[in-house]
Structures are given as structure tokens and as C-alpha cells.
Design a protein around this motif. Structure first.
Motif, mmCIF file in Angstrom:
data_model
loop_
_atom_site.group_PDB
_atom_site.id
_atom_site.type_symbol
_atom_site.label_atom_id
_atom_site.label_comp_id
_atom_site.label_asym_id
_atom_site.label_seq_id
_atom_site.Cartn_x
_atom_site.Cartn_y
_atom_site.Cartn_z
ATOM 1 N N PRO A 145 -37.378 25.093 -25.052
ATOM 2 C CA PRO A 145 -38.528 24.024 -24.732
ATOM 3 C C PRO A 145 -38.212 23.606 -23.653
ATOM 4 N N ARG A 146 -39.691 22.875 -22.464
ATOM 5 C CA ARG A 146 -39.024 22.354 -21.482
ATOM 6 C C ARG A 146 -37.888 21.112 -21.488
ATOM 7 N N PRO A 147 -37.788 21.179 -20.319
ATOM 8 C CA PRO A 147 -36.869 19.517 -19.866
ATOM 9 C C PRO A 147 -37.646 18.600 -20.215
ATOM 10 N N ALA A 148 -36.976 17.313 -20.313
ATOM 11 C CA ALA A 148 -37.489 16.319 -20.378
ATOM 12 C C ALA A 148 -37.657 15.730 -19.238
ATOM 13 N N THR A 149 -36.713 16.088 -18.274
ATOM 14 C CA THR A 149 -36.687 15.802 -16.631
ATOM 15 C C THR A 149 -36.064 17.536 -15.846
ATOM 16 N N LEU A 150 -37.089 17.716 -14.720
ATOM 17 C CA LEU A 150 -36.168 18.802 -14.045
ATOM 18 C C LEU A 150 -35.329 18.933 -13.129
ATOM 19 N N GLU A 151 -34.160 19.366 -13.593
ATOM 20 C CA GLU A 151 -33.467 19.253 -11.594
ATOM 21 C C GLU A 151 -34.163 19.978 -10.485
ATOM 22 N N GLU A 152 -33.596 19.271 -9.589
ATOM 23 C CA GLU A 152 -33.921 19.975 -8.353
ATOM 24 C C GLU A 152 -33.310 20.701 -7.936
ATOM 25 N N PRO A 153 -33.393 21.531 -7.235
ATOM 26 C CA PRO A 153 -34.744 22.012 -6.919
ATOM 27 C C PRO A 153 -34.488 23.525 -8.234
ATOM 28 N N VAL A 170 -29.314 21.266 -34.749
ATOM 29 C CA VAL A 170 -28.639 20.165 -34.194
ATOM 30 C C VAL A 170 -29.314 20.423 -32.926
ATOM 31 N N GLY A 171 -28.731 19.101 -32.452
ATOM 32 C CA GLY A 171 -28.821 19.113 -30.668
ATOM 33 C C GLY A 171 -30.451 17.578 -31.139
ATOM 34 N N ARG A 172 -31.277 17.366 -29.680
ATOM 35 C CA ARG A 172 -32.378 16.741 -29.732
ATOM 36 C C ARG A 172 -33.268 17.296 -29.075
ATOM 37 N N ILE A 173 -33.072 18.440 -27.961
ATOM 38 C CA ILE A 173 -33.913 19.596 -27.898
ATOM 39 C C ILE A 173 -34.798 20.204 -28.318
ATOM 40 N N GLY A 174 -35.856 19.907 -28.312
ATOM 41 C CA GLY A 174 -36.511 21.283 -29.047
ATOM 42 C C GLY A 174 -37.997 20.860 -30.049
ATOM 43 N N MET A 175 -38.649 21.966 -30.814
ATOM 44 C CA MET A 175 -39.580 21.284 -31.623
ATOM 45 C C MET A 175 -39.295 20.866 -32.546
ATOM 46 N N VAL A 176 -38.009 21.986 -33.617
ATOM 47 C CA VAL A 176 -37.321 21.584 -35.624
ATOM 48 C C VAL A 176 -36.823 19.927 -34.915
ATOM 49 N N PRO A 177 -35.268 20.112 -34.070
ATOM 50 C CA PRO A 177 -35.429 18.656 -34.048
ATOM 51 C C PRO A 177 -36.503 17.087 -33.996
ATOM 52 N N THR A 178 -37.325 17.255 -32.954
ATOM 53 C CA THR A 178 -38.887 16.434 -33.051
ATOM 54 C C THR A 178 -40.001 16.339 -34.003
ATOM 55 N N VAL A 179 -39.733 17.977 -34.797
ATOM 56 C CA VAL A 179 -40.531 17.403 -36.197
ATOM 57 C C VAL A 179 -39.619 16.233 -37.285
ATOM 58 N N LEU A 180 -37.966 16.780 -37.485
ATOM 59 C CA LEU A 180 -37.195 16.058 -38.352
ATOM 60 C C LEU A 180 -37.405 14.754 -37.565
ATOM 61 N N ARG A 181 -37.348 14.173 -36.356
ATOM 62 C CA ARG A 181 -37.379 12.781 -36.738
ATOM 63 C C ARG A 181 -38.779 11.989 -36.488
ATOM 64 N N ARG A 182 -39.595 13.171 -36.484
ATOM 65 C CA ARG A 182 -41.078 12.455 -37.183
ATOM 66 C C ARG A 182 -40.792 11.854 -37.914
ATOM 67 N N ILE A 183 -40.538 12.858 -39.241
ATOM 68 C CA ILE A 183 -40.639 12.719 -40.571
ATOM 69 C C ILE A 183 -39.775 11.581 -41.063
ATOM 70 N N ASN A 184 -38.295 11.586 -40.722
ATOM 71 C CA ASN A 184 -37.035 11.017 -40.564
ATOM 72 C C ASN A 184 -36.137 11.369 -41.300
ATOM 73 N N VAL A 185 -36.156 12.831 -41.217
ATOM 74 C CA VAL A 185 -35.454 12.881 -42.705
ATOM 75 C C VAL A 185 -34.100 12.783 -41.904
ATOM 76 N N PRO A 186 -33.409 12.568 -43.828
ATOM 77 C CA PRO A 186 -31.999 11.990 -43.969
ATOM 78 C C PRO A 186 -30.793 13.132 -43.097
ATOM 79 N N GLU A 187 -30.432 13.107 -43.038
ATOM 80 C CA GLU A 187 -28.945 14.288 -42.363
ATOM 81 C C GLU A 187 -28.464 14.308 -43.951
ATOM 82 N N GLU A 188 -28.211 13.502 -44.684
ATOM 83 C CA GLU A 188 -27.525 13.701 -46.292
ATOM 84 C C GLU A 188 -28.150 14.939 -46.640
#
Length: 318
Positions: free
Chosen positions: A146-154, A197-215
Motif C-alpha cells: 500500500p502507498r505510505p501515508a507520507t513518503l520519506e525523502e528521497p 495485523v497492523g494499521r496500513i493497508g486495505m484490510v485494516p482499513t476495512v476492519l476499522r470502517r466496520i469497527n469489527v471488535p478484536e474478539e
């Protein structure tokens, strides 16, 4: 400046104390202090001072720490390249997200490596948050995910493949028919691959949108294993659309109609700029945007052991 001095200083910055750096490098504290003293004298900068909370680094010290990591990584890379040149081989070290590694990497590597008889490809799976560090330190030559939220230079980032993520269930699951609301989705058992697992990527984003409980989340060692469980009615799985197209057509899986799915994502390749990136990494960055590469990623059949030598490291619970 010598590599030994730079390693001593980089370890001091990373670990926050001379004592910890000495233990990490398996040398005495006096040796680390001596190397730092030589750097201070040569550069005319204190680099850091001792404070109640630890070490306080000067602006010059922080700049040196960044450069030290780059220089040491380049040294390691040079040693590797010289060794490979002597053996008549080239090596591309590719870091990817787990979703790309499982669904698209085999076809891409098969086609790319097949163009050159002297090329080996080593794949390692990492949290996309580490891509920038891995590239700057020359631990890998290119990174895909996935594209990082911020790109390190260079840094160079090229988007090359869009995809969709679906929610799927097996025949007989209660969610097969009808539109499903978010409250009902949250209550389901979710069968997930390592990309959850983690915060970056499509799957974690979808889980946050739905607010799926960790359990309610069950994470498997592969996305294929999670989808197989879904076929047996064990819960809801998130799947890349092109990877489950045949199962959907055959009726072994069914798409769940929800307000937030399908979700659209993209895969990107990150490298250092051409002046700093190994030639094979820059070549791959150009190659992944071609129609042939796209077809290979969507329909690839895998690679032989001689072409693809994976060193896959998936950390599920960090």
C-alpha cells in the motif's frame, strides 16, 4: 570516519546509551566512547550530551545518525554486489506486504526473473510501515504494498495495480442473501489473513470502517486458509476479487453486499531514486507498469525454486 566509528555511533543513537550500544556490538563501553570521541573531533560537533532523561542529540548528531545508517547500508550492499558479481549472479531483494506476496508476487517474479538467466529474487514479507527504513538502510532493493501515508525523502513511489476487496461467505451462511448492515457485520466471526495485523493497508482499513471488535477476528497464517474456512461456513472472509473469481463463479463462495464493500485499493512499488537504487530495482519499477506484468500478476502460475528463493518473515503478533 570509519565504518566501525559509524556503527558505534548509530548503535548509541538507536539504543539511547553508550552502555547499551557496547552490549549490542559486543565491545567495551570504552571502545564505543573512543569511537564517538574520534567522530566529535573530526566533525567538530559534540553530537550529543548527557541529560537526566538520557542522551540529548545535537542537530548535527541527528544528521550524522541518519547518514551513518545510509552509509553502512550502502557498504553492506556493495559487499553483496561485489560478491554476486564474482559469482556471475545478480540478486533482487524485494519486500512486500503479505496480501501482495500471496496473491500477485508469484506471477510477477516468474515473468520478471525469466527475462534474465543471471537473476535471483528474494522475497521477504514486512509490515508496510517499515518499507521506508528498509529501503534507506539498503536492507532491501524495492518494496511493494500500500502507498505510505507520507513518503520519506528521497523516495520514488509508483502505483501500478488496482484491486478490489470483497466480503465473502460460504454456501448456507446466513449472510448469503440480502443487503447486510454494519451492526450485523460487526457481530460476525471474521476470518482474516496476516494483512489484518497492523494499521496500513486495505484490510485494516476495512476492519476499522466496520469497527469489527478484536474478539471477533480470527487471523490465519495465510489469506487462502482464511478463505477456505469461509467456504465451510465458519465466518466472513475478506478476499481480493481476482483471487476468488473462480470460487464465486462456481458458487463455492458468495459475495456479501454491504455499505462499505467492495473496497478499492492499489499496490505501489517504492524504491530509492534511480541515482541511488540498484539498477535491477529501477528496472522492476518500470516493468511492473507494463500490460504483460499486470496479466502475470492476475494469472501467474508460480515460479520454480531456482528462480524464486523466498525468505519470508511474517510477524503476526507484534
Amino acid at each position: 570516519m570509519t565504518p566501525t566509528q559509524l556503527r558505534a555511533f548509530a548503535a548509541t543513537v538507536r539504543l539511547g546509551s553508550v552502555k547499551a550500544a557496547a552490549a549490542d556490538l559486543d565491545v567495551s563501553e570504552a571502545a564505543v566512547s573512543m569511537h564517538v570521541a574520534h567522530l566529535r573531533k573530526e566533525l567538530g560537533d559534540k553530537l550529543f550530551t548527557r541529560a537526566a532523561s538520557g542522551l540529548a542529540f545535537t542537530p548535527g548528531g541527528l544528521r550524522l545518525a541518519s547518514r551513518a545508517i545510509e552509509m553502512l547500508g550502502l557498504q553492506d550492499r556493495t559487499v553483496l554486489e561485489v560478491s554476486q558479481a564474482g559469482a556471475g549472479r545478480r540478486l533482487l531483494r524485494l519486500a512486500t506486504s503479505s496480501l501482495f506476496a500471496e496473491h500477485a508476487a508469484p506471477g510477477l517474479i516468474e515473468l520478471f526473473a525469466g527475462r534474465a538467466a543471471d537473476l535471483n529474487v528474494e522475497l521477504s514479507v514486512h509490515n508496510p510501515q517499515r518499507f521506508g527504513t528498509l529501503l534507506v538502510t539498503r536492507a532491501v532493493d524495492a518494496a511493494i504494498g500500500p502507498r505510505p501515508a507520507t513518503l520519506e525523502e528521497p523516495m520514488s513511489c509508483t502505483t501500478f495495480l488496482n484491486y478490489q476487496v470483497l466480503a465473502v461467505v460460504g454456501t448456507g451462511h446466513p449472510l448469503v442473501s440480502g443487503r447486510v448492515g454494519l451492526p450485523e457485520l460487526r457481530a460476525q466471526t471474521w476470518l482474516l489473513g496476516p494483512s489484518a495485523v497492523g494499521r496500513i493497508g486495505m484490510v485494516p482499513t476495512v476492519l476499522r470502517r466496520i469497527n469489527v471488535p478484536e474478539e471477533n477476528q480470527r487471523i490465519f497464517q495465510s489469506h487462502a486458509a482464511a478463505i477456505e474456512e469461509a467456504k465451510h461456513g465458519k465466518g466472513v472472509a475478506l478476499a481480493v476479487a481476482f483471487a476468488v473469481a473462480k470460487d464465486l463463479a462456481a458458487g463455492d463462495l458468495h459475495q456479501v453486499v454491504t455499505p462499505v464493500l467492495p473496497a478499492r485499493g492499489s499496490w505501489n512499488i517504492l524504491t530509492l531514486p534511480d541515482r541511488d537504487a540498484p539498477p535491477v530495482a529501477a528496472e522492476l519499477r518500470r516493468f511492473v507498469t507494463t500490460p504483460r506484468a499486470t496479466q502475470a500478476m492476475l494469472k501467474g502460475s508460480g515460479v520454480t525454486a531456482g528462480r524464486f528463493r523466498p525468505a519470508v518473515h511474517v510477524t503476526l503478533w507484534s
